[in-house]
Design a protein around this motif. Structure first.
Motif, short mmCIF file in Angstrom:
data_model
loop_
_atom_site.label_atom_id
_atom_site.label_comp_id
_atom_site.label_asym_id
_atom_site.label_seq_id
_atom_site.Cartn_x
_atom_site.Cartn_y
_atom_site.Cartn_z
N ALA A 72 0.82 -1.21 0.00
CA ALA A 72 0.00 0.00 0.00
C ALA A 72 0.86 1.26 0.00
CB ALA A 72 -0.93 -0.01 1.21
N SER A 79 0.78 6.57 -6.83
CA SER A 79 -0.44 7.30 -7.15
C SER A 79 -0.18 8.78 -7.40
CB SER A 79 -1.45 7.15 -6.02
OG SER A 79 -1.02 7.85 -4.85
N GLY A 92 -4.68 1.69 -7.34
CA GLY A 92 -5.94 1.66 -6.61
C GLY A 92 -6.16 0.43 -5.75
N PRO A 93 -6.03 -0.81 -6.27
CA PRO A 93 -6.32 -1.99 -5.45
C PRO A 93 -5.45 -2.11 -4.20
CG PRO A 93 -6.38 -2.57 -7.77
CD PRO A 93 -5.88 -1.16 -7.70
N LEU A 95 -4.09 0.26 -2.46
CA LEU A 95 -4.52 1.30 -1.52
C LEU A 95 -5.83 0.90 -0.83
CD1 LEU A 95 -3.76 4.56 -3.54
CD2 LEU A 95 -2.59 3.76 -1.48
N LEU A 96 -6.77 0.38 -1.61
CA LEU A 96 -8.04 -0.05 -1.02
C LEU A 96 -7.85 -1.23 -0.07
CD1 LEU A 96 -10.80 0.15 -3.79
CD2 LEU A 96 -10.66 1.41 -1.64
N PHE A 99 -6.42 0.07 3.09
CA PHE A 99 -7.43 0.79 3.86
C PHE A 99 -8.37 -0.17 4.58
CE2 PHE A 99 -11.87 2.29 3.86
CZ PHE A 99 -11.75 3.26 4.84
N VAL A 100 -8.84 -1.20 3.89
CA VAL A 100 -9.74 -2.17 4.52
C VAL A 100 -9.04 -2.86 5.68
CG1 VAL A 100 -10.98 -4.33 4.15
CG2 VAL A 100 -11.12 -2.52 2.44
N LEU A 142 -6.85 6.23 2.84
CA LEU A 142 -8.09 6.70 2.24
C LEU A 142 -7.85 8.01 1.50
CD1 LEU A 142 -11.14 6.45 1.84
CD2 LEU A 142 -11.45 7.67 4.01
N TRP A 145 -5.95 7.22 -1.72
CA TRP A 145 -6.82 6.59 -2.72
C TRP A 145 -7.80 7.59 -3.30
CZ3 TRP A 145 -12.18 5.96 -2.65
CH2 TRP A 145 -12.70 5.18 -3.67
N ARG A 149 -8.02 8.53 -7.18
CA ARG A 149 -9.26 8.28 -7.94
C ARG A 149 -9.74 9.54 -8.64
NH1 ARG A 149 -14.81 8.27 -6.37
NH2 ARG A 149 -16.07 6.74 -7.51
#
Length: 363
Positions: A72, A79, A92-93, A95-96, A99-100, A142, A145, A149
């Motif tokens: 990440a 990014s 993106g993936p 980072l997400l 975050f999760v 977050l 990301w 985005r």
């Protein structure tokens, strides 16, 4: 010779908070290095801090978390090179996913907070530090990301408006407003779920008996916490007091006084409430209490229907019936407060979203 037209004055440089799309990815990368080192160190030393108390993570799981954090952090740095209007599918993936992972790691934040402020103390610093690392990572990843985005969609990375380019100027915040009526009604109804649980706790605190448990037996099993003992001596259960503070936070998310300090706040009246001040504790608490309360409600209902075995009595309860009712009351309270905070936080986030000065706020 005609005079040369004067050039317009440069746009004012935004405060550091307004430049978060630039520094959040860098901060996320530094965080990932610290987080990965901490997790690897804890795994090597056999220290079992866990976001959820009494649920330690094995060393292999901590090493996996360190790998996810490193990926990440690398994605956060990548990014920053996202070209406007062109997405970066490799950033993106991770980072997400990071975050999760961090959001799940904040599960124990409310329990850690209540334990500390009650005066019960903490068993070492590893578990609170673990939760703090997860909460920090969730915020930074977050932000990284979101900026990534928005850049990929050709939008302003800071406010999401349709004016791609450098982040300049100040952010304009919308006027204070109330949440929609349906959100306010839902939140009030959900907060009503606190009443049975708070009522039983108050009866015990005032010396009465409820659900087959006397006040004396309840005090015996309540543990030793200086602040909690002081509030109980004044006739107020400490956990009920904390729940009331949570309800106050939920209401602040619904009404204008949660965006501008009201007249009854000394030294702060009339000033804008920092946006993160109510949102951070609201999101952290909501994402913990809502699923926990719903799980308690489901278990109590299934146990009462005979689908699941009844809970084994634990002191101060002497039978499964009273304990089942208390589990149900706790589920109503925790799910109600968590969902009320969640509804309020979603509405507050949308109603207070700032926009760059001179441009239309994003839809």
């Amino acid at each position: 010779m005609p005079p040369r037209p004067e050039s317009p004055p440069p746009a004012p440089r935004p405060a550091w908070r307004g430049r978060w799309p630039s520094w959040a990815p860098v901060a996320a990368a530094w965080w990932s290095a610290v987080y990965a080192a901490a997790q690897a160190g804890w795994a090597a030393a056999g220290v079992p801090p866990a976001p959820i108390p009494t649920v330690p993570l094995p060393a292999s799981a901590r090493l996996a978390l360190a790998v996810i954090a490193a990926a990440a952090g690398a994605a956060a740095l990548a990014s920053r090179r996202t070209a406007p209007g062109r997405g970066n599918p490799w950033a993106g993936p991770p980072l997400l996913l990071g975050f999760v992972m961090c959001a799940a790691g904040t599960t124990g934040a409310p329990m850690q907070f209540v334990t500390l402020v009650s005066g019960a103390g903490a068993e070492g610093v590893a578990a609170p530090l673990d939760v703090a690392l997860h909460a920090t990572g969730a915020a930074l990843l977050l932000g990284a990301w979101l900026a990534h985005r928005r850049r990929g969609r050709g939008r302003c990375p800071r406010c999401g408006g349709a004016h791609p380019g450098a982040v300049t100027g100040r952010l304009a915040r919308p006027a204070p407003s109330r949440a929609p009526a349906r959100v306010r009604v839902a939140a009030w109804l959900l907060l009503g779920g606190l009443l049975p649980w708070a009522g039983v706790k108050t009866v015990w605190t005032l010396g009465g008996g409820a659900l087959g448990v006397s006040a004396r037996d309840w005090r015996t099993g309540a543990g030793d916490a200086a602040v909690a003992d002081a509030t109980a001596a004044a006739g107020v259960d400490f956990t009920v007091l904390v729940a009331a503070a949570g309800a106050f936070l939920a209401l602040g998310l619904l009404y204008p006084w949660g965006q501008v300090f009201p007249r009854w706040t000394p030294f702060l009246a009339g000033r804008r409430v920092p946006r993160a001040l109510p949102l951070v504790p609201a999101w952290l608490t909501a994402l913990t209490l809502a699923p926990y309360g719903c799980a308690l409600l489901a278990y109590a209902a299934l146990a009462a229907a005979g689908v699941l075995p009844p809970p084994a009595p634990v002191p101060p309860f002497t039978g499964p019936a009273g304990l089942t009712w208390m589990i149900a009351f706790g589920g109503l309270a925790f799910a109600g407060l968590g969902l009320a905070l969640l509804a309020g936080a979603i509405s507050y986030t949308a109603r207070t979203r700032p926009a760059c000065e001179g441009v239309e706020a994003p839809a």
